[in-house]
Design an enzyme around this catalytic site. Structure first.
Site, PDB file in Angstrom:
ATOM      1  N   HIS A  70       0.813  -1.252   0.127  1.00 43.43           N
ATOM      2  CA  HIS A  70       0.159  -0.030   0.062  1.00 43.43           C
ATOM      3  C   HIS A  70       0.762   1.191  -0.037  1.00 43.43           C
ATOM      4  O   HIS A  70       0.474   2.307  -0.597  1.00 43.43           O
ATOM      5  CB  HIS A  70      -0.848  -0.099   1.200  1.00 43.43           C
ATOM      6  CG  HIS A  70      -1.826   1.084   1.151  1.00 43.43           C
ATOM      7  ND1 HIS A  70      -2.292   1.672   2.446  1.00 43.43           N
ATOM      8  CD2 HIS A  70      -2.654   1.634   0.206  1.00 43.43           C
ATOM      9  CE1 HIS A  70      -2.975   2.638   2.230  1.00 43.43           C
ATOM     10  NE2 HIS A  70      -3.420   2.662   0.629  1.00 43.43           N
ATOM     11  N   GLU A  73       1.812   2.002  -3.529  1.00 42.10           N
ATOM     12  CA  GLU A  73       0.618   2.652  -4.267  1.00 42.10           C
ATOM     13  C   GLU A  73       0.492   3.994  -4.227  1.00 42.10           C
ATOM     14  O   GLU A  73       0.388   4.905  -5.191  1.00 42.10           O
ATOM     15  CB  GLU A  73      -0.640   1.933  -3.713  1.00 42.10           C
ATOM     16  CG  GLU A  73      -1.838   2.608  -4.674  1.00 42.10           C
ATOM     17  CD  GLU A  73      -3.186   2.661  -3.723  1.00 42.10           C
ATOM     18  OE1 GLU A  73      -3.607   3.526  -3.690  1.00 42.10           O
ATOM     19  OE2 GLU A  73      -3.343   1.635  -3.024  1.00 42.10           O
ATOM     20  N   HIS A  74       1.074   4.378  -2.909  1.00 47.06           N
ATOM     21  CA  HIS A  74       1.113   5.973  -2.602  1.00 47.06           C
ATOM     22  C   HIS A  74       2.411   6.636  -3.358  1.00 47.06           C
ATOM     23  O   HIS A  74       2.351   7.894  -3.978  1.00 47.06           O
ATOM     24  CB  HIS A  74       1.038   6.373  -1.228  1.00 47.06           C
ATOM     25  CG  HIS A  74      -0.407   6.283  -0.812  1.00 47.06           C
ATOM     26  ND1 HIS A  74      -1.038   7.200  -0.037  1.00 47.06           N
ATOM     27  CD2 HIS A  74      -1.151   5.284  -0.619  1.00 47.06           C
ATOM     28  CE1 HIS A  74      -2.300   6.874   0.305  1.00 47.06           C
ATOM     29  NE2 HIS A  74      -2.308   5.407  -0.050  1.00 47.06           N
ATOM     30  N   GLU A 150      -5.580   8.050   6.275  1.00 44.04           N
ATOM     31  CA  GLU A 150      -6.336   7.188   5.396  1.00 44.04           C
ATOM     32  C   GLU A 150      -6.925   6.155   6.290  1.00 44.04           C
ATOM     33  O   GLU A 150      -8.101   5.681   6.417  1.00 44.04           O
ATOM     34  CB  GLU A 150      -5.438   6.685   4.308  1.00 44.04           C
ATOM     35  CG  GLU A 150      -6.803   5.592   3.419  1.00 44.04           C
ATOM     36  CD  GLU A 150      -5.677   5.132   2.162  1.00 44.04           C
ATOM     37  OE1 GLU A 150      -6.305   4.321   1.336  1.00 44.04           O
ATOM     38  OE2 GLU A 150      -4.657   5.536   2.056  1.00 44.04           O
TER      39      GLU A 150
END
Length: 442
Positions: A70, A73-74, A150
């Protein structure tokens, strides 16, 4: 005439397969290095969606790397040696395009929707991100805070919480039971070196699938992809082959052998509850029977759960059944959101409907209606280039075959009431976990 694409075994560099569906043309090539390129040309469409699929998800993280997928992804949007984060954003904004990414338990996808004339730009920018991410230490620390926010936002949504906690309860210590985005502790703890190592190991030619659908030409896309990857510094070895797909063999390591019950107390107005257990893997031959079961049990306004719990008794606003298939393992669950005092009654009704199908099956009318529902949904769900791009990526990475719409409809229509009853009986016999989130007392 449409043609089935048996993606398994078509892994030699340069091998191509073609198929047509309603005037569309699907083609697949394997480039040097094992990079796979799949396109679906949709006549008359002036836009296209391009996606770079990397065959790594949260289940692939090892100790010390949890949350890395994850994180990447950022971070891939934060810049390369030739483009800043602002350059990446402006490239798509300047042409009215949209760019985003998604992390799953088994893959990560970076995608953009643009006009057909801007496809070369989209391929160039996405390829630059995938091959040449800087993973700057300062940017990583900034993004660490963003990801924690998030996660906090997700934790404030009881509907999200109940699904994540249900996966953890039903799958136990199996890697598929972990949250996709990581936990606050894992995000705080993972060092840059671990994220960098995760990137270098998994972001390679043999794991990459480029899927594009819409106003695209296959040969042109293949050329553009190859050029962009080489420009990004990747060596495309002529002898390289795609990394093997995940095994579909059943997995049970870490999965509880008995049901788990969990109550999470939150000061909210409504309780969210899921009851269920392990389900079908992504490649299970019974997956088409599963779609029919869900349509009858909890897939729409005419489903048994909706009619019994909402329409007849007024006990809940939302109730449905769901299945999630992964390599070797899956989830099956029954969900409802209701007043906390009604949770026991609602869960009993949900289980009763599943067990009723397991014992007595479904009616001919239910079977016919569900097939019609699924047929319409299948066609309507492929009306845009984004959904078709996703279908290509999933077929290549997960299923190993790409069915035309007609072939998918044939498999759905081949499902019998006996198939559905036997599947329901199997699912109902498995260890059953229940997770509820709401304002419950001690």
């Amino acid at each position: 005439m449409s043609q089935h694409l048996p993606l398994v075994g078509a892994g030699q560099p340069g091998a191509e397969l073609t198929a047509g569906q309603d005037g569309a043309t699907i083609r697949r090539s394997v480039l040097p290095g094992g990079v796979r390129v799949l396109t679906e040309h949709m006549p008359g469409l002036r836009s296209a969606t391009v996606g770079a699929w990397v065959g790594v998800g949260s289940r692939d993280e090892t100790d010390g790397h949890h949350g890395s997928t994850h994180f990447l992804e950022h971070l891939l949007f934060k810049g390369t040696p030739s483009r800043s984060a602002l350059d990446i954003a402006e490239a798509f904004d300047a042409v009215g395009g949209e760019a985003n990414a998604a992390t799953g338990k088994e893959h990560t996808c970076y995608y953009a929707r643009v006009l057909d004339e801007d496809v070369p730009m989209a391929i160039e920018v996405i390829a630059d991100m995938v091959t040449s991410a800087r993973l700057d230490a300062d940017e990583l620390e900034t993004e660490r805070g963003v990801i924690l926010e998030e996660i906090a936002m997700t934790d404030d949504d009881p509907g999200e919480v109940v699904h994540e906690e249900f996966a953890a309860a039903a799958l136990g210590s199996h890697p598929l039971g972990r949250p996709i985005g990581g936990t606050p502790d894992s995000i705080r703890a993972v060092p840059r070196d671990a994220v960098l190592e995760h990137y270098r190991w998994h972001y390679r030619p043999e794991t990459l699938v480029i899927a594009a659908a819409g106003g695209v030409d296959h040969d042109t896309v293949v050329q553009q992809v190859g050029d962009a990857l080489v420009a990004g510094g990747w060596h495309l070895d002529p002898a390289g082959l795609p990394r093997a797909r995940r095994s579909g063999a059943p997995e049970s390591d870490g999965v509880p052998t008995a049901g788990v019950e969990l109550t999470i107390r939150r000061q909210v107005e409504q309780a969210n509850v899921i009851i269920g257990g392990t389900g079908l893997s992504a490649s299970d031959d019974r997956r088409f029977a599963s779609t029919v079961l869900h349509a009858v049990l909890g897939g729409g306004m005419s489903s048994r759960l909706f009619q019994e719990i909402r329409e007849k008794r007024g006990l809940a606003y939302a109730t449905y059944s769901f299945g999630q298939g992964h390599g070797g393992l899956g989830l099956f669950g029954l969900y409802a959101g209701c007043t906390p005092a009604k949770v026991d009654q609602v869960t009993a009704l949900m289980v009763a409907e599943l067990e009723r199908i397991a014992a007595d099956g479904i009616t001919d009318a239910e079977l016919e209606r569900s097939v019609g529902q699924l047929s319409g949904g299948m066609v309507l769900g492929l009306e845009d280039s984004g959904s078709r791009m996703s279908r290509l990526g999933r077929a290549e990475l997960v299923l190993g075959e790409l069915l035309t719409v007609d072939e998918s409809l044939e498999r759905v229509r081949a499902v019998t009431a006996t198939d559905v009853r036997e599947l329901a009986a199997d699912l109902a016999s498995r260890p059953r976990s229940m997770v509820r989130v709401g304002p419950f007392g001690e």
